[in-house]
Design a protein around this motif. Structure first.
Motif, mmCIF file in Angstrom:
data_model
loop_
_atom_site.group_PDB
_atom_site.id
_atom_site.type_symbol
_atom_site.label_atom_id
_atom_site.label_comp_id
_atom_site.label_asym_id
_atom_site.label_seq_id
_atom_site.Cartn_x
_atom_site.Cartn_y
_atom_site.Cartn_z
ATOM 1 N N GLY A 102 0.800 -1.227 0.000
ATOM 2 C CA GLY A 102 0.000 0.000 0.000
ATOM 3 C C GLY A 102 0.826 1.268 0.000
ATOM 4 N N ALA A 103 2.134 1.163 -0.216
ATOM 5 C CA ALA A 103 2.989 2.351 -0.168
ATOM 6 C C ALA A 103 2.966 3.128 -1.476
ATOM 7 N N LEU A 104 2.645 2.452 -2.577
ATOM 8 C CA LEU A 104 2.588 3.112 -3.879
ATOM 9 C C LEU A 104 1.174 2.999 -4.431
ATOM 10 N N SER A 105 0.804 3.961 -5.262
ATOM 11 C CA SER A 105 -0.516 3.869 -5.887
ATOM 12 C C SER A 105 -0.498 2.728 -6.892
ATOM 13 N N ILE A 106 -1.671 2.217 -7.214
ATOM 14 C CA ILE A 106 -1.770 1.119 -8.180
ATOM 15 C C ILE A 106 -1.231 1.580 -9.534
ATOM 16 N N ARG A 107 -1.492 2.823 -9.897
ATOM 17 C CA ARG A 107 -0.997 3.371 -11.161
ATOM 18 C C ARG A 107 0.532 3.342 -11.194
ATOM 19 N N THR A 108 1.182 3.732 -10.085
ATOM 20 C CA THR A 108 2.647 3.724 -10.032
ATOM 21 C C THR A 108 3.190 2.311 -10.155
ATOM 22 N N ILE A 109 2.560 1.363 -9.466
ATOM 23 C CA ILE A 109 2.988 -0.044 -9.550
ATOM 24 C C ILE A 109 2.873 -0.518 -11.000
ATOM 25 N N ALA A 110 1.765 -0.153 -11.648
ATOM 26 C CA ALA A 110 1.545 -0.553 -13.040
ATOM 27 C C ALA A 110 2.628 0.021 -13.945
ATOM 28 N N GLU A 111 2.937 1.302 -13.782
ATOM 29 C CA GLU A 111 3.961 1.946 -14.612
ATOM 30 C C GLU A 111 5.320 1.284 -14.429
ATOM 31 N N ARG A 112 5.653 0.961 -13.184
ATOM 32 C CA ARG A 112 6.956 0.343 -12.906
ATOM 33 C C ARG A 112 7.068 -1.062 -13.491
ATOM 34 N N ASN A 113 5.942 -1.716 -13.681
ATOM 35 C CA ASN A 113 5.956 -3.094 -14.170
ATOM 36 C C ASN A 113 5.493 -3.230 -15.612
ATOM 37 N N GLY A 114 5.216 -2.097 -16.266
ATOM 38 C CA GLY A 114 4.865 -2.118 -17.675
ATOM 39 C C GLY A 114 3.538 -2.778 -18.002
ATOM 40 N N ILE A 115 2.580 -2.673 -17.092
ATOM 41 C CA ILE A 115 1.244 -3.204 -17.348
ATOM 42 C C ILE A 115 0.215 -2.151 -16.950
ATOM 43 N N SER A 116 -1.044 -2.447 -17.207
ATOM 44 C CA SER A 116 -2.088 -1.474 -16.880
ATOM 45 C C SER A 116 -2.552 -1.639 -15.437
ATOM 46 N N ASP A 117 -3.028 -0.537 -14.862
ATOM 47 C CA ASP A 117 -3.555 -0.625 -13.501
ATOM 48 C C ASP A 117 -4.813 -1.504 -13.468
#
Length: 199
Positions: A18-33
């Motif tokens: 829960g430390a990063l937004s779902i959008r940020t996690i998606a961007e870092r992993n190259g997939i969609s939120d």
């Protein structure tokens, strides 16, 4: 051509922390939120560790230890908490250093202003001598305006405002005014996203 599969284990850790937004996690992993939300729903992931992460960030800053008895799966959850807390603690330490530098600079500027005010007559006399041969009085008036009372008062006001803001930031960064309160995962995510943008 092989398409690289997402690292769902890393995504799960980041999501549950829960430390990063779902959008940020998606961007870092190259997939969609949206893909992350679907996977989380299907796998039953919950963003249930944000409070433990926040506590661990505070613990790291004061060299405390995480309370593992609050975790549903202590070993796995402790690993997620540790990873997210280390990132948060690094950001806070960096901000503390920046705040100290800015405070030191503001103090130097305040000392410089005090020196200027104490030597105003001497400085004005030197300006008169320096500009005695000028045909136009523009340079003299500009130089005198820079050390005049209104200019000094404006500088003092600006420095006082900066010091006030820096003191608030410093007290926040060191947790001096912090009150214990619960915040949901999205609030914590937004806060850390904002800090990451500034860092």
């Amino acid at each position: 051509m092989n398409i690289k599969q997402p690292d769902w284990e890393a995504i799960e850790r980041a999501y549950r922390a829960g430390a990063l937004s779902i959008r940020t996690i998606a961007e870092r992993n190259g997939i969609s939120d949206t893909a992350i939300r679907k996977k989380a729903k299907a796998a039953g992931w919950e963003r249930d560790l944000s409070e433990q992460v926040r506590k661990e960030v505070r613990n790291k800053l004061v060299r405390g230890e995480v309370r593992e008895d609050q975790c549903a799966n202590p070993e796995r959850d402790a690993e997620i908490i540790e990873e997210a807390a280390e990132e948060g603690a690094t950001v806070v330490r960096s901000h503390r250093r920046d705040i100290r530098k800015a405070t030191n600079l503001a103090n130097l500027l305040m000392d410089d202003l005090l020196n200027t005010i104490q030597r105003r007559e001497e400085i004005e006399d030197e300006i008169e001598r320096e500009t005695a041969g000028d045909e136009s009085g523009f340079r003299r008036s500009s130089m005198l305006a820079a050390v005049a009372l209104p200019s000094n008062a404006k500088t003092l006001f600006q420095l006082s405002s900066a010091m006030k803001n820096l003191q608030v930031l410093e007290r926040t960064a060191f947790g001096l005014d912090e009150k214990e309160k619960s915040a949901d995962a999205d609030e914590l995510s937004s806060l850390i996203d904002e800090l990451s943008k500034d860092a």
